[in-house]
Design a protein around this motif. Structure first.
Motif, PDB file in Angstrom:
ATOM      1  N   GLU A   3       0.847  -1.193   0.000  1.00  0.00           N
ATOM      2  CA  GLU A   3       0.000   0.000   0.000  1.00  0.00           C
ATOM      3  C   GLU A   3       0.880   1.240   0.000  1.00  0.00           C
ATOM      4  OE1 GLU A   3      -2.676  -0.300   3.267  1.00  0.00           O
ATOM      5  OE2 GLU A   3      -3.670  -2.060   2.401  1.00  0.00           O
ATOM      6  N   ASP A   4       0.335   2.328  -0.574  1.00  0.00           N
ATOM      7  CA  ASP A   4       1.086   3.582  -0.639  1.00  0.00           C
ATOM      8  C   ASP A   4       1.573   4.016   0.743  1.00  0.00           C
ATOM      9  OD1 ASP A   4       0.799   3.699  -3.323  1.00  0.00           O
ATOM     10  OD2 ASP A   4      -0.407   5.539  -3.374  1.00  0.00           O
ATOM     11  N   ALA A   5       0.731   3.801   1.763  1.00  0.00           N
ATOM     12  CA  ALA A   5       1.089   4.274   3.104  1.00  0.00           C
ATOM     13  C   ALA A   5       2.385   3.609   3.588  1.00  0.00           C
ATOM     14  CB  ALA A   5      -0.044   3.987   4.080  1.00  0.00           C
ATOM     15  N   ALA A   6       2.551   2.319   3.284  1.00  0.00           N
ATOM     16  CA  ALA A   6       3.768   1.619   3.714  1.00  0.00           C
ATOM     17  C   ALA A   6       4.983   2.153   2.954  1.00  0.00           C
ATOM     18  CB  ALA A   6       3.612   0.117   3.482  1.00  0.00           C
ATOM     19  N   ILE A   7       4.790   2.413   1.661  1.00  0.00           N
ATOM     20  CA  ILE A   7       5.892   2.950   0.850  1.00  0.00           C
ATOM     21  C   ILE A   7       6.283   4.337   1.373  1.00  0.00           C
ATOM     22  CG2 ILE A   7       6.563   3.671  -1.475  1.00  0.00           C
ATOM     23  CD1 ILE A   7       4.563   1.525  -2.523  1.00  0.00           C
ATOM     24  N   GLU A   8       5.278   5.131   1.702  1.00  0.00           N
ATOM     25  CA  GLU A   8       5.554   6.485   2.203  1.00  0.00           C
ATOM     26  C   GLU A   8       6.305   6.437   3.539  1.00  0.00           C
ATOM     27  OE1 GLU A   8       1.712   8.284  -0.129  1.00  0.00           O
ATOM     28  OE2 GLU A   8       1.686   8.325   2.066  1.00  0.00           O
ATOM     29  N   ARG A   9       5.971   5.461   4.385  1.00  0.00           N
ATOM     30  CA  ARG A   9       6.684   5.345   5.672  1.00  0.00           C
ATOM     31  C   ARG A   9       8.149   4.977   5.442  1.00  0.00           C
ATOM     32  NH1 ARG A   9       1.762   3.226   7.558  1.00  0.00           N
ATOM     33  NH2 ARG A   9       2.398   1.080   7.156  1.00  0.00           N
ATOM     34  N   ALA A  10       8.386   4.097   4.452  1.00  0.00           N
ATOM     35  CA  ALA A  10       9.772   3.716   4.153  1.00  0.00           C
ATOM     36  C   ALA A  10      10.572   4.931   3.661  1.00  0.00           C
ATOM     37  CB  ALA A  10       9.787   2.607   3.099  1.00  0.00           C
ATOM     38  N   VAL A  11       9.913   5.781   2.868  1.00  0.00           N
ATOM     39  CA  VAL A  11      10.571   7.003   2.390  1.00  0.00           C
ATOM     40  C   VAL A  11      10.775   7.983   3.555  1.00  0.00           C
ATOM     41  CG1 VAL A  11      10.306   9.002   0.851  1.00  0.00           C
ATOM     42  CG2 VAL A  11       9.676   6.709   0.042  1.00  0.00           C
ATOM     43  N   ASP A  12       9.797   8.049   4.455  1.00  0.00           N
ATOM     44  CA  ASP A  12       9.953   8.909   5.640  1.00  0.00           C
ATOM     45  C   ASP A  12      11.189   8.497   6.439  1.00  0.00           C
ATOM     46  OD1 ASP A  12       7.794  10.590   5.286  1.00  0.00           O
ATOM     47  OD2 ASP A  12       6.429   9.423   6.546  1.00  0.00           O
ATOM     48  N   ALA A  13      11.389   7.183   6.581  1.00  0.00           N
ATOM     49  CA  ALA A  13      12.478   6.701   7.434  1.00  0.00           C
ATOM     50  C   ALA A  13      13.855   7.016   6.858  1.00  0.00           C
ATOM     51  CB  ALA A  13      12.349   5.187   7.639  1.00  0.00           C
ATOM     52  N   LYS A  14      14.001   6.856   5.532  1.00  0.00           N
ATOM     53  CA  LYS A  14      15.369   6.883   4.982  1.00  0.00           C
ATOM     54  C   LYS A  14      15.660   8.084   4.082  1.00  0.00           C
ATOM     55  CE  LYS A  14      16.738   2.435   6.141  1.00  0.00           C
ATOM     56  NZ  LYS A  14      17.928   1.611   6.168  1.00  0.00           N
ATOM     57  N   ILE A  15      14.621   8.806   3.648  1.00  0.00           N
ATOM     58  CA  ILE A  15      14.872   9.965   2.775  1.00  0.00           C
ATOM     59  C   ILE A  15      14.345  11.252   3.427  1.00  0.00           C
ATOM     60  CG2 ILE A  15      14.536  10.993   0.487  1.00  0.00           C
ATOM     61  CD1 ILE A  15      16.130   8.412   0.305  1.00  0.00           C
ATOM     62  N   LEU A  16      13.016  11.341   3.579  1.00  0.00           N
ATOM     63  CA  LEU A  16      12.456  12.576   4.148  1.00  0.00           C
ATOM     64  C   LEU A  16      12.874  12.749   5.606  1.00  0.00           C
ATOM     65  CD1 LEU A  16       8.874  12.625   2.599  1.00  0.00           C
ATOM     66  CD2 LEU A  16      10.739  14.220   2.170  1.00  0.00           C
ATOM     67  N   GLY A  17      12.903  11.659   6.351  1.00  0.00           N
ATOM     68  CA  GLY A  17      13.280  11.741   7.771  1.00  0.00           C
ATOM     69  C   GLY A  17      14.689  12.301   7.942  1.00  0.00           C
ATOM     70  N   PRO A  18      15.698  11.711   7.276  1.00  0.00           N
ATOM     71  CA  PRO A  18      17.048  12.277   7.372  1.00  0.00           C
ATOM     72  C   PRO A  18      17.125  13.739   6.932  1.00  0.00           C
ATOM     73  CG  PRO A  18      17.183  10.032   6.581  1.00  0.00           C
ATOM     74  CD  PRO A  18      15.716  10.362   6.660  1.00  0.00           C
ATOM     75  N   ILE A  19      16.405  14.098   5.862  1.00  0.00           N
ATOM     76  CA  ILE A  19      16.411  15.499   5.422  1.00  0.00           C
ATOM     77  C   ILE A  19      15.818  16.390   6.521  1.00  0.00           C
ATOM     78  CG2 ILE A  19      15.293  17.121   3.823  1.00  0.00           C
ATOM     79  CD1 ILE A  19      15.685  14.963   1.619  1.00  0.00           C
ATOM     80  N   ARG A  20      14.696  15.960   7.087  1.00  0.00           N
ATOM     81  CA  ARG A  20      14.063  16.776   8.140  1.00  0.00           C
ATOM     82  C   ARG A  20      14.926  16.809   9.397  1.00  0.00           C
ATOM     83  NH1 ARG A  20       8.542  13.937   6.519  1.00  0.00           N
ATOM     84  NH2 ARG A  20       7.666  15.530   5.143  1.00  0.00           N
ATOM     85  N   LEU A  21      15.604  15.681   9.691  1.00  0.00           N
ATOM     86  CA  LEU A  21      16.486  15.658  10.868  1.00  0.00           C
ATOM     87  C   LEU A  21      17.614  16.670  10.709  1.00  0.00           C
ATOM     88  CD1 LEU A  21      16.924  11.840  11.677  1.00  0.00           C
ATOM     89  CD2 LEU A  21      16.007  13.593  13.226  1.00  0.00           C
ATOM     90  N   VAL A  22      18.195  16.718   9.512  1.00  0.00           N
ATOM     91  CA  VAL A  22      19.290  17.661   9.262  1.00  0.00           C
ATOM     92  C   VAL A  22      18.772  19.096   9.393  1.00  0.00           C
ATOM     93  CG1 VAL A  22      20.774  18.593   7.437  1.00  0.00           C
ATOM     94  CG2 VAL A  22      20.739  16.130   7.887  1.00  0.00           C
ATOM     95  N   ARG A  23      17.603  19.352   8.789  1.00  0.00           N
ATOM     96  CA  ARG A  23      17.049  20.704   8.842  1.00  0.00           C
ATOM     97  C   ARG A  23      16.791  21.127  10.295  1.00  0.00           C
ATOM     98  NH1 ARG A  23      12.453  21.149   4.526  1.00  0.00           N
ATOM     99  NH2 ARG A  23      11.350  20.058   6.177  1.00  0.00           N
ATOM    100  N   ALA A  24      16.331  20.165  11.102  1.00  0.00           N
ATOM    101  CA  ALA A  24      15.969  20.494  12.487  1.00  0.00           C
ATOM    102  C   ALA A  24      17.177  20.617  13.404  1.00  0.00           C
ATOM    103  CB  ALA A  24      15.020  19.427  13.039  1.00  0.00           C
ATOM    104  N   THR A  25      18.298  19.968  13.051  1.00  0.00           N
ATOM    105  CA  THR A  25      19.404  19.872  14.021  1.00  0.00           C
ATOM    106  C   THR A  25      20.721  20.496  13.565  1.00  0.00           C
ATOM    107  OG1 THR A  25      20.098  17.701  13.165  1.00  0.00           O
ATOM    108  CG2 THR A  25      18.492  17.694  14.980  1.00  0.00           C
TER     109      THR A  25
END
Ligand SMILES: NC(=O)c1ccc[n+]([C@@H]2O[C@H](COP(=O)([O-])OP(=O)(O)OC[C@H]3O[C@@H](n4cnc5c(N)ncnc54)[C@H](OP(=O)(O)O)[C@@H]3O)[C@@H](O)[C@H]2O)c1
Length: 238
Positions: A96-118
């Motif tokens: 499902e799209d939701a699972a794919i989006e979570r995988a992207v959150d973990a390894k792509i969007l998450g790291p980008i947001r972590l860098v922006r925040a920290t």
């Protein structure tokens, strides 16, 4: 062994498995640690086990507002490691799209947001270490999303290393490591491990210590940036 005395190391995913082992090893190496992740209970347990100061921050990489809050709560840090992964395994037709989006959150969007925040919280000489994985170099059926996010992360660290310089940004790409993550396979786990071992040049599955020592080396090596370190027993070649 890397000496992290006087340094503050944040581990996102630090409540369990490889993240927990890395957080505790950093603490043993003298660092003050920030353990961050989803489960308050798991994070508190790691903080209790750490020999020095250990702060806890709850964050969920699928919830951007919690990442922004982490940036305000984390304090000045020297190194940030994220082991976060959200699995989207199986043939594409079944995902499902939701699972794919979570995988992207973990390894792509998450790291980008972590860098922006920290990034503003990083002291001079600081580093980011993210977790990629062997699936990017040795794709198998049912691992399209896993391969893609791990591969994307490998390129992300190169781009971040240039943009954030002189901060350093690297990735570790583990192969099959018996961290507990595979326990979800139940009775199939033994067969999966045996099959992998048969193909692996080193003839064994990885153990958490293999990854912990590599992570501390990456954190401590001031000449390493924009690199992906494959710690996989040669599994990507087999
Ligand atoms: N072990 C291997 O064989 C292997 C192979 C290749 C790559 N890797 C990579 O190595 C890294 C660590 O793997 P692992 O073996 O320790 O097991 P894992 O199960 O992949 O670890 C995932 C970590 O992410 C955390 N997490 C999951 N969803 C999250 C979310 N929404 N927000 C914040 N944290 C979240 C989990 O914590 P909680 O569930 O406790 O919240 C856990 O600590 C991962 O990136 C993985 O892809 C591992």
């Amino acid at each position: 062994m890397t000496d992290l005395s006087g340094q503050r190391v944040a581990v996102i995913g630090g409540g369990s498995r490889l993240g927990r082992a890395i957080a505790l090893a950093a603490a043993e190496a003298g660092a003050e640690i920030v353990v961050a992740g989803r489960s308050a209970e798991a994070l508190a347990e790691v903080a209790d086990l750490a020999p020095g100061r250990a702060d806890v921050v709850q964050v969920d990489l699928s919830l951007p507002e919690t990442i922004a809050r982490l940036g305000t709560e984390i304090g000045a840090i020297d190194h940030l490691v994220s082991t976060v992964s959200m699995h989207a395994a199986g043939p594409l037709a079944t995902l499902e799209d939701a699972a794919i989006e979570r995988a992207v959150d973990a390894k792509i969007l998450g790291p980008i947001r972590l860098v922006r925040a920290t990034a503003a919280a990083m002291r001079p000489g600081g580093s980011y270490t993210f977790f990629s994985g062997q699936a990017a170099w040795r794709p198998t059926p049912g691992a399209v999303v896993t391969a893609t996010v791990n591969g994307g992360l490998a390129f992300l660290v190169q781009a971040l290393a240039v943009e954030l310089a002189p901060l350093r940004v690297n990735a570790i790409a583990p192969g099959l490591v018996d961290s507990g993550a595979l326990d979800r396979l139940g009775d199939e786990k033994a067969a999966v491990l045996a099959d992998a071992v048969a193909r692996m040049p080193v003839g064994r599955v990885g153990v958490p210590a293999d990854i912990v020592s590599a992570t501390l080396m990456v954190i401590g090596n001031g000449y390493m940036t924009g690199s992906v370190l494959n710690i996989d027993g040669g599994g990507r070649l087999g």
